[in-house]
Design a protein around this motif. Structure first.
Motif, short mmCIF file in Angstrom:
data_model
loop_
_atom_site.label_atom_id
_atom_site.label_comp_id
_atom_site.label_asym_id
_atom_site.label_seq_id
_atom_site.Cartn_x
_atom_site.Cartn_y
_atom_site.Cartn_z
N ALA A 84 0.82 -1.21 0.00
CA ALA A 84 0.00 0.00 0.00
C ALA A 84 0.85 1.26 0.00
CB ALA A 84 -0.93 -0.02 1.22
N TRP A 85 1.90 1.28 0.83
CA TRP A 85 2.72 2.49 0.90
C TRP A 85 3.50 2.70 -0.41
CZ3 TRP A 85 8.15 3.28 1.00
CH2 TRP A 85 8.93 2.11 0.97
N GLY A 86 3.91 1.59 -1.04
CA GLY A 86 4.63 1.69 -2.31
C GLY A 86 3.73 2.18 -3.43
N ARG A 87 2.48 1.72 -3.44
CA ARG A 87 1.55 2.18 -4.47
C ARG A 87 1.29 3.68 -4.34
NH1 ARG A 87 -0.86 -3.03 -3.85
NH2 ARG A 87 -2.18 -2.27 -2.14
N ARG A 88 1.14 4.15 -3.11
CA ARG A 88 0.95 5.59 -2.91
C ARG A 88 2.16 6.38 -3.41
NH1 ARG A 88 -0.94 3.84 2.18
NH2 ARG A 88 0.94 4.66 3.20
N PHE A 89 3.33 5.84 -3.14
CA PHE A 89 4.57 6.48 -3.58
C PHE A 89 4.62 6.51 -5.11
CE2 PHE A 89 9.09 6.19 -4.79
CZ PHE A 89 9.64 7.21 -4.04
N ARG A 90 4.29 5.39 -5.75
CA ARG A 90 4.30 5.31 -7.21
C ARG A 90 3.28 6.26 -7.83
NH1 ARG A 90 1.12 1.86 -10.27
NH2 ARG A 90 0.74 0.54 -8.45
N GLU A 91 2.07 6.29 -7.29
CA GLU A 91 1.01 7.13 -7.84
C GLU A 91 1.36 8.61 -7.71
OE1 GLU A 91 -2.29 5.81 -5.58
OE2 GLU A 91 -2.54 3.93 -6.72
N ARG A 92 2.00 8.99 -6.62
CA ARG A 92 2.39 10.39 -6.43
C ARG A 92 3.41 10.81 -7.47
NH1 ARG A 92 6.53 12.72 -3.66
NH2 ARG A 92 7.07 10.79 -2.57
N LEU A 93 4.43 9.96 -7.72
CA LEU A 93 5.46 10.30 -8.70
C LEU A 93 4.90 10.25 -10.13
CD1 LEU A 93 8.72 8.60 -7.35
CD2 LEU A 93 7.87 10.91 -6.99
N ALA A 94 4.02 9.27 -10.38
CA ALA A 94 3.43 9.17 -11.72
C ALA A 94 2.56 10.40 -12.01
CB ALA A 94 2.59 7.90 -11.84
N ALA A 95 1.84 10.88 -11.00
CA ALA A 95 1.01 12.07 -11.17
C ALA A 95 1.86 13.31 -11.46
CB ALA A 95 0.16 12.30 -9.92
N ALA A 96 3.12 13.26 -10.99
CA ALA A 96 4.02 14.39 -11.24
C ALA A 96 4.72 14.26 -12.59
CB ALA A 96 5.06 14.47 -10.12
N GLY A 97 4.37 13.22 -13.36
CA GLY A 97 4.92 13.05 -14.69
C GLY A 97 6.23 12.28 -14.75
N LYS A 98 6.57 11.57 -13.68
CA LYS A 98 7.83 10.83 -13.66
C LYS A 98 7.67 9.52 -14.43
CE LYS A 98 9.50 13.98 -10.96
NZ LYS A 98 10.41 15.02 -11.51
N PRO A 99 8.65 9.15 -15.26
CA PRO A 99 8.56 7.91 -16.03
C PRO A 99 8.78 6.69 -15.15
CG PRO A 99 10.67 8.99 -16.42
CD PRO A 99 9.85 9.94 -15.61
N PRO A 100 8.33 5.51 -15.59
CA PRO A 100 8.41 4.29 -14.77
C PRO A 100 9.83 3.94 -14.29
CG PRO A 100 6.93 3.93 -16.60
CD PRO A 100 7.55 5.27 -16.83
N LYS A 101 10.83 4.06 -15.17
CA LYS A 101 12.19 3.71 -14.77
C LYS A 101 12.69 4.62 -13.66
CE LYS A 101 15.37 2.47 -17.62
NZ LYS A 101 16.33 2.42 -18.75
N LEU A 102 12.35 5.90 -13.74
CA LEU A 102 12.76 6.83 -12.69
C LEU A 102 12.08 6.48 -11.38
CD1 LEU A 102 13.30 10.61 -12.99
CD2 LEU A 102 11.94 9.73 -11.10
N ILE A 103 10.82 6.07 -11.45
CA ILE A 103 10.07 5.72 -10.23
C ILE A 103 10.70 4.50 -9.56
CG2 ILE A 103 7.85 4.92 -9.35
CD1 ILE A 103 6.51 6.59 -11.52
N ILE A 104 11.13 3.52 -10.36
CA ILE A 104 11.77 2.33 -9.80
C ILE A 104 13.07 2.72 -9.09
CG2 ILE A 104 12.87 0.12 -10.34
CD1 ILE A 104 10.93 -0.06 -12.74
N GLY A 105 13.88 3.56 -9.75
CA GLY A 105 15.12 4.02 -9.14
C GLY A 105 14.86 4.81 -7.86
N ALA A 106 13.79 5.62 -7.88
CA ALA A 106 13.44 6.39 -6.69
C ALA A 106 13.05 5.49 -5.53
CB ALA A 106 12.32 7.37 -7.01
N MET A 107 12.35 4.39 -5.84
CA MET A 107 11.96 3.46 -4.79
C MET A 107 13.17 2.70 -4.25
SD MET A 107 10.05 2.05 -2.63
CE MET A 107 8.35 2.54 -2.90
N MET A 108 14.11 2.36 -5.11
CA MET A 108 15.34 1.71 -4.65
C MET A 108 16.05 2.62 -3.64
SD MET A 108 16.55 0.24 -8.36
CE MET A 108 18.21 -0.24 -7.88
#
Length: 321
Positions: free
Chosen positions: A273-297
């Motif tokens: 749940a916390w990861g999905r919220r993190f992903r949705e927030r970055l995706a809403a800001a226009g961040k691409p998937p690869k950047l979101i994965i690196g940000a989560m790492m």
């Protein structure tokens, strides 16, 4: 008075040493990368009255660990630096010669000018854990390689490959069990394991890897430094008013840690749940998937650092929103 500085270019079987004297001149000598070689190196330093030298070497592979531990146990200040730092320093010095002897002198000059922070040797328990997780990774890589070979192998060699895979499976299972027992048998590691286990997305093997490299937080001033150790810190590139590239992962750090955190980051992003919220927030800001994965790492390192530093379990209300 300036201290002596010793640069060591470490290889599998030898140590190219360059001792920078007080007048700036060098004494060079090669020693075996063995306990007998370490003893000879220390006696050489005694001969030159340089047992108080500041020793510097690159963090390449594992061949530097034994000599670093030996010298640190002798009370000598040892610094272990990222090879990228030495390379950049050499470029700034316009160094054109690439030999082991020249590299050792370059490392000694870097040590004299930059005064890198002292290296702190991990405990015996942490060293054992690190050796085991690295060995487990090697076995898993071999297992994947053999599985790939089996798909295209001729009948004449298939039985040997199958037999090797079966052996690897047994070794992987046995070593994974040994790692769990090792962490459970050490009170300090056991407590830290429980803290990391509270972070959704981290499995037993990932926790073992994090403890192997981050159990001693005194090595890092803050979570940003811990992330930089794995090469997960963002790198900015701007020049003047016209050149402004997108930030990228620096990758100037431990590649094994980055590899180990990729799948846990995916699990956290899509299965928690916390990861999905993190992903949705970055995706809403226009961040691409690869950047979101690196940000989560990078986020996983920050979160792990936080729970270990505070001694408190993961709090989902503090993350992902």
């Amino acid at each position: 008075m300036r201290p002596f500085n010793l640069g060591i270019d470490v290889a599998k079987t030898k140590l190219d040493c360059a001792l920078r004297l007080l007048d700036g001149k060098f004494k060079s000598k090669v020693f075996e990368n063995t306990p007998c070689g370490f003893k000879a190196l220390f006696e050489w330093l005694e001969k030159h009255g340089a047992t108080a030298a500041h020793v510097c070497m690159e963090a390449t592979g594992v061949y530097w660990e034994a000599v670093a531990e030996y010298l640190a146990a002798k009370g000598i200040t040892v610094s272990v630096v990222n090879p990228a730092q030495i390379k950049a320093f050499g470029q700034s010095q316009l160094v054109r010669t690439k030999t082991d002897k020249a590299d050792a002198r370059l490392i000694a000059r870097f040590c004299a000018e930059r005064h890198p922070a002292p290296w702190q040797a991990p405990t015996a328990s942490e060293q054992a854990l690190r050796a085991m997780v690295l060995r487990l990774d090697s076995l898993q890589v071999m297992r994947t390689q053999e599985s790939n070979r089996l798909e295209v192998a001729r009948d004449a060699v298939k039985p040997g490959i199958v037999s090797h895979i079966e052996w690897l499976d047994k070794e992987i299972k046995a070593l994974a069990t040994k790692i769990g027992e090792h962490m459970g048998g050490d009170d300090s590691l056991k407590d830290k394991q429980a803290l990391l286990d509270s972070i959704p997305g981290l499995g037993e093997r990932t926790i073992a890897i994090l403890l192997a490299f981050y159990a001693d937080l005194e090595r890092f001033g803050n979570a940003r430094q811990a992330a930089a150790f794995a090469g997960l810190d963002p790198r900015q590139y701007e020049s003047g008013s016209s050149v402004k590239m997108k930030p990228r992962m620096s990758k100037v750090g431990h590649a094994f840690l980055r590899k180990a955190l990729y799948m846990p980051a995916m699990v956290a992003l899509y299965k928690t749940a916390w990861g999905r919220r993190f992903r949705e927030r970055l995706a809403a800001a226009g961040k691409p998937p690869k950047l979101i994965i690196g940000a989560m790492m990078r986020k996983l390192i920050h979160v792990a650092f936080g729970v270990l530093k505070s001694g408190k379990n993961f709090d989902p209300t503090l993350h992902g929103c």
